[in-house]
Motif scaffolding. Structure first.
Motif, mmCIF file in Angstrom:
data_model
loop_
_atom_site.group_PDB
_atom_site.id
_atom_site.type_symbol
_atom_site.label_atom_id
_atom_site.label_comp_id
_atom_site.label_asym_id
_atom_site.label_seq_id
_atom_site.Cartn_x
_atom_site.Cartn_y
_atom_site.Cartn_z
ATOM 1 N N GLY A 1 0.820 -1.212 0.000
ATOM 2 C CA GLY A 1 0.000 0.000 0.000
ATOM 3 C C GLY A 1 0.852 1.260 0.000
ATOM 4 N N ALA A 2 0.196 2.405 -0.281
ATOM 5 C CA ALA A 2 0.923 3.665 -0.441
ATOM 6 C C ALA A 2 1.676 4.062 0.833
ATOM 7 C CB ALA A 2 -0.046 4.764 -0.848
ATOM 8 N N ALA A 3 1.041 3.918 1.986
ATOM 9 C CA ALA A 3 1.667 4.340 3.237
ATOM 10 C C ALA A 3 2.868 3.451 3.560
ATOM 11 C CB ALA A 3 0.644 4.277 4.371
ATOM 12 N N ASP A 4 2.683 2.137 3.439
ATOM 13 C CA ASP A 4 3.775 1.203 3.714
ATOM 14 C C ASP A 4 4.915 1.417 2.732
ATOM 15 O OD1 ASP A 4 2.233 0.172 5.638
ATOM 16 O OD2 ASP A 4 1.578 -1.585 4.495
ATOM 17 N N SER A 5 4.544 1.719 1.487
ATOM 18 C CA SER A 5 5.570 1.810 0.468
ATOM 19 C C SER A 5 6.425 3.053 0.691
ATOM 20 C CB SER A 5 4.934 1.696 -0.910
ATOM 21 O OG SER A 5 5.060 2.828 -1.656
ATOM 22 N N ALA A 6 5.834 4.160 1.195
ATOM 23 C CA ALA A 6 6.631 5.358 1.506
ATOM 24 C C ALA A 6 7.651 5.048 2.598
ATOM 25 C CB ALA A 6 5.724 6.499 1.925
ATOM 26 N N ALA A 7 7.218 4.290 3.586
ATOM 27 C CA ALA A 7 8.125 3.910 4.678
ATOM 28 C C ALA A 7 9.238 3.018 4.160
ATOM 29 C CB ALA A 7 7.335 3.200 5.776
ATOM 30 N N ARG A 8 8.869 2.101 3.269
ATOM 31 C CA ARG A 8 9.851 1.175 2.706
ATOM 32 C C ARG A 8 10.872 1.927 1.836
ATOM 33 N NH1 ARG A 8 12.826 -3.040 2.961
ATOM 34 N NH2 ARG A 8 12.956 -4.414 1.160
ATOM 35 N N VAL A 9 10.396 2.932 1.085
ATOM 36 C CA VAL A 9 11.311 3.732 0.259
ATOM 37 C C VAL A 9 12.338 4.414 1.150
ATOM 38 C CG1 VAL A 9 11.476 5.804 -1.204
ATOM 39 C CG2 VAL A 9 9.731 4.089 -1.680
ATOM 40 N N ALA B 1 19.374 2.631 -8.084
ATOM 41 C CA ALA B 1 19.111 1.386 -8.821
ATOM 42 C C ALA B 1 19.279 0.174 -7.905
ATOM 43 C CB ALA B 1 20.044 1.281 -10.030
ATOM 44 N N ILE B 2 20.271 0.244 -7.001
ATOM 45 C CA ILE B 2 20.480 -0.858 -6.050
ATOM 46 C C ILE B 2 19.286 -0.940 -5.091
ATOM 47 C CG2 ILE B 2 21.932 -1.699 -4.153
ATOM 48 C CD1 ILE B 2 24.327 -0.367 -5.684
ATOM 49 N N ALA B 3 18.843 0.232 -4.601
ATOM 50 C CA ALA B 3 17.687 0.259 -3.698
ATOM 51 C C ALA B 3 16.462 -0.348 -4.373
ATOM 52 C CB ALA B 3 17.396 1.695 -3.268
ATOM 53 N N ARG B 4 16.263 -0.011 -5.657
ATOM 54 C CA ARG B 4 15.115 -0.528 -6.392
ATOM 55 C C ARG B 4 15.207 -2.042 -6.537
ATOM 56 N NH1 ARG B 4 14.271 1.372 -12.495
ATOM 57 N NH2 ARG B 4 16.301 0.380 -12.640
ATOM 58 N N ALA B 5 16.427 -2.539 -6.809
ATOM 59 C CA ALA B 5 16.600 -3.982 -6.972
ATOM 60 C C ALA B 5 16.371 -4.715 -5.652
ATOM 61 C CB ALA B 5 17.994 -4.285 -7.512
ATOM 62 N N LEU B 6 16.701 -4.034 -4.536
ATOM 63 C CA LEU B 6 16.553 -4.685 -3.231
ATOM 64 C C LEU B 6 15.124 -4.631 -2.701
ATOM 65 C CD1 LEU B 6 19.761 -3.464 -1.389
ATOM 66 C CD2 LEU B 6 19.284 -5.747 -2.269
ATOM 67 N N ALA B 7 14.293 -3.784 -3.310
ATOM 68 C CA ALA B 7 12.947 -3.538 -2.784
ATOM 69 C C ALA B 7 12.144 -4.818 -2.646
ATOM 70 C CB ALA B 7 12.211 -2.549 -3.682
ATOM 71 N N THR B 8 12.374 -5.776 -3.543
ATOM 72 C CA THR B 8 11.561 -6.994 -3.514
ATOM 73 C C THR B 8 12.239 -8.112 -2.723
ATOM 74 O OG1 THR B 8 12.590 -7.608 -5.588
ATOM 75 C CG2 THR B 8 10.439 -6.563 -5.732
ATOM 76 N N THR B 9 13.335 -7.775 -2.007
ATOM 77 C CA THR B 9 14.154 -8.788 -1.324
ATOM 78 C C THR B 9 14.389 -10.012 -2.212
ATOM 79 O OG1 THR B 9 12.191 -9.647 -0.239
ATOM 80 C CG2 THR B 9 13.585 -8.152 1.060
ATOM 81 N N PRO B 10 15.163 -9.807 -3.289
ATOM 82 C CA PRO B 10 15.389 -10.898 -4.246
ATOM 83 C C PRO B 10 16.275 -11.983 -3.660
ATOM 84 C CG PRO B 10 16.793 -9.040 -4.781
ATOM 85 C CD PRO B 10 15.919 -8.593 -3.648
ATOM 86 N N LYS B 11 16.134 -13.195 -4.187
ATOM 87 C CA LYS B 11 16.983 -14.316 -3.756
ATOM 88 C C LYS B 11 18.373 -14.179 -4.330
ATOM 89 C CE LYS B 11 13.656 -17.628 -2.509
ATOM 90 N NZ LYS B 11 12.345 -17.883 -3.128
ATOM 91 N N LEU B 12 18.414 -13.582 -5.535
ATOM 92 C CA LEU B 12 19.697 -13.419 -6.217
ATOM 93 C C LEU B 12 19.725 -12.030 -6.825
ATOM 94 C CD1 LEU B 12 22.315 -14.759 -7.502
ATOM 95 C CD2 LEU B 12 20.866 -15.195 -9.486
ATOM 96 N N LEU B 13 20.857 -11.363 -6.683
ATOM 97 C CA LEU B 13 21.006 -10.047 -7.288
ATOM 98 C C LEU B 13 22.109 -10.141 -8.340
ATOM 99 C CD1 LEU B 13 19.844 -7.216 -7.025
ATOM 100 C CD2 LEU B 13 21.655 -6.680 -5.416
#
Lengths: 290, 292
Positions: free
Chosen positions: B119-127, B157-169
């Motif tokens: 959601g928008a509120a959670d996503s602002a905190a996550r950003v 770009a690194i922050a964006r890639a980490l946003a989904t907590t990927p298994k592999l980067l």
């Protein structure tokens, strides 16, 4: 990694405004367009003879040359040409607005879809576009008016039915360039939906050229509308229309020159205004997109 | 040992190239040829090779941007479907091109969050949290890419890639577009993040000195094949393949220890193998392969 410190920098918005406000072409264009829109909206309040819009006859004042009383003179039944020109702006601007409100979103969406998906989708959309581009809008409007009845609505539909092609072409070529860029691939790998990629990632990067083209188009559509009503295929009398007024006045040339020249000049200035605005916007986007 | 995060089995990609009169003849260019590798959890696997060796094609196949011609990709022991979202993210080479110029930092980072239904509120905190992770001030959220430096863009770009907590980067030459001074900072950040978050990296680069410091294990890719693999220390101390010896011997050294550890090229009798000779040999093998 830290802030820029005490040196204040202008935001992108401020820089753009600075460039725009120091571009005389853009400013003149904007002034003409804003004045024309305001005049069209406020026409009943600012015109000296608002009642002359209808089928009013005032034979005592017919063919009066421009004077303090009648700024642009009067026509063959004695109606004030200035008042009618201001009301005529309404028709021209409505035509341009309706055509572009239909054509720009349709053309943009089709261009985005064709450019992004490629393959059969692209072939079908772009071949239809090519065929439609081959038909001159004026001929299309003449044909529609001949088959249906000559009216403003039919003229608008006929022009819209062809005008989207220019925007489809423009957006298609832009999309082809943008879809190959890494940020679109990045969005794809992040799992963004096609809708998001088309309208949030690609479209914002096409907006500059679309806005410029739309502004230039407004001028062309107004000229086309004037040409149609000159031929008697636009809005029907007694509603004042700039093209119709030029046509009506033409039979009294050259001695009653103002009856054609005044509405003709208004068309010229209006089309010029949109063109100058479009050119100014193009200069602005050319710089900011480097 | 638990199941590897990523396993490639016999991964190949061939591109058809038209040539000859009117483009009637087609020849297959094998960009990636039977590549198999495994990357364990928390490991940094370095994939090295010169340009054209197929590094980026492998990355694109793992991401699902390119279809492999043959072979399987397994993530967490399960083969991935051809389409669909993968728990893998990528940091692209050029941060100037991988961030949309018309979207703010926050909007770019929010894309993967919105996909996951945050959601928008959670996503602002996550950003804000992600920006802190990559050591950028919070107010950068409202900035556009052109207001940031190259290093700052790559952090976004690194922050964006980490946003989904990927298994592999996948890091596809993450610093080659940056200044040398900024490179070191970005690499330090990636190393810190890897340690703190227990990330698994596939690090793709042609910069061997960077790889020596950063990777746990190294694979050397040459004309689409992995010609050498092992721990970074092994590969750099005693490369077995002629090409890797050539490659490693050409890395500039910074200290006497490194100079001693550097392999000398004429370890085999006869002529010194040159890259040209190897390319000619491989090309001959390829043309024989495609005729068969």
């Amino acid at each position: 990694m830290t802030d820029a410190g005490p040196i204040t920098t202008l935001s992108a918005r401020q820089q753009n405004w600075y460039r725009f406000s120091h571009n005389p072409t853009a400013l003149i264009g904007t002034a003409i367009v804003i004045l024309a829109v305001l005049a069209a909206i406020l026409a009943p309040l600012i015109t000296p003879y608002p009642e002359h819009v209808g089928a009013v006859v005032n034979f005592r004042a017919r063919h009066t040359p421009p004077s303090a009383e009648f700024w642009f003179g009067t026509d063959n039944v004695g109606r004030d040409i200035f008042s009618r020109c201001i009301f005529g702006l309404r028709v021209s601007l409505t035509l341009a607005a309706v055509v572009l409100i239909i054509a720009v979103p349709v053309g943009t969406t089709l261009g985005l879809v064709a450019g992004y998906f490629g393959g059969w989708t692209e072939t079908i959309i772009m071949r239809i576009t090519d065929v439609a581009l081959a038909i001159p809008p004026l001929v299309m409007a003449l044909a529609v008016a001949a088959v249906l009845t000559p009216s403003l609505l039919n003229a608008m539909l006929a022009i819209s039915a062809l005008w989207w092609t220019w925007h489809a072409r423009l957006v298609y070529s832009l999309t082809r360039q943008i879809r190959a860029l890494e940020y679109v691939e990045a969005a794809e790998t992040l799992g963004a939906s096609k809708l998001h990629i088309l309208f949030r990632e690609i479209l914002p990067n096409c907006l500059g050229p679309i806005v410029v083209k739309t502004s230039l188009d407004a001028g062309f559509v107004i000229l086309l509308g004037a040409a149609l009503s000159f031929l008697g295929l636009g809005i029907q009398p007694p509603t004042p229309d700039l093209g119709t007024m030029v046509a009506d006045g033409a039979q009294f040339l050259p001695e009653h020159w103002w009856e054609s020249l005044m509405p003709g000049t208004v068309i010229l200035i209006l089309a010029l205004g949109f063109n100058l605005l479009g050119d100014g916007l193009r200069d602005l986007f050319d710089v900011s997109e480097q | 040992m638990s199941a590897p995060v990523l396993e490639l089995r016999g991964l190949s990609k061939a591109f058809r190239v038209r040539h000859g009169f009117m483009g009637r003849e087609t020849r297959e260019i094998r960009a990636v040829n039977d590549v198999s590798l495994t990357i364990g959890r928390g490991e940094v696997y370095g994939l090295a090779g010169e340009s054209g060796s197929g590094k980026s094609t492998i990355a694109r196949m793992i991401m699902g941007l390119t279809e492999p011609t043959a072979g399987t990709i397994l993530i967490d022991g399960a083969p991935v479907a051809h389409a669909g979202q993968r728990p893998v993210q990528m940091v692209f080479q050029n941060p100037g091109a991988s961030l949309n110029p018309r979207r703010t930092v926050a909007q770019s980072i929010t894309v993967p969050l919105a996909v996951q239904g945050v959601g928008a509120a959670d996503s602002a905190a996550r950003v804000a949290e992600l920006l802190e992770m990559v050591e950028l001030p919070r107010h950068f959220a409202g900035r556009y890419p052109h207001e940031l430096s190259g290093g700052q863009k790559q952090r976004v770009a690194i922050a964006r890639a980490l946003a989904t907590t990927p298994k592999l980067l996948i890091l596809d030459e993450p610093t080659s577009a940056l200044d040398v001074s900024v490179q070191a900072k970005v690499m330090d950040l990636l190393a810190d993040l890897g340690r703190d978050l227990g990330l698994t990296y596939l690090f793709i680069s042609h910069d061997l000195s960077l790889m020596r410091n950063f990777a746990d294990r190294v694979g050397i890719l040459y004309l689409g094949r992995i010609v050498e693999t092992g721990t970074a220390d092994q590969v750099f101390a005693a490369p077995s393949h002629a090409y890797s010896r050539l490659l490693i011997a050409s890395v500039p050294v910074m200290s006497e220890d490194e100079a001693r550890a550097r392999p000398t090229i004429p370890l085999i009798d006869g002529e010194i193998p040159t890259a040209e000779a190897l390319v000619a040999h491989e090309a001959k093998q390829l043309s024989q392969g495609s005729k068969a």
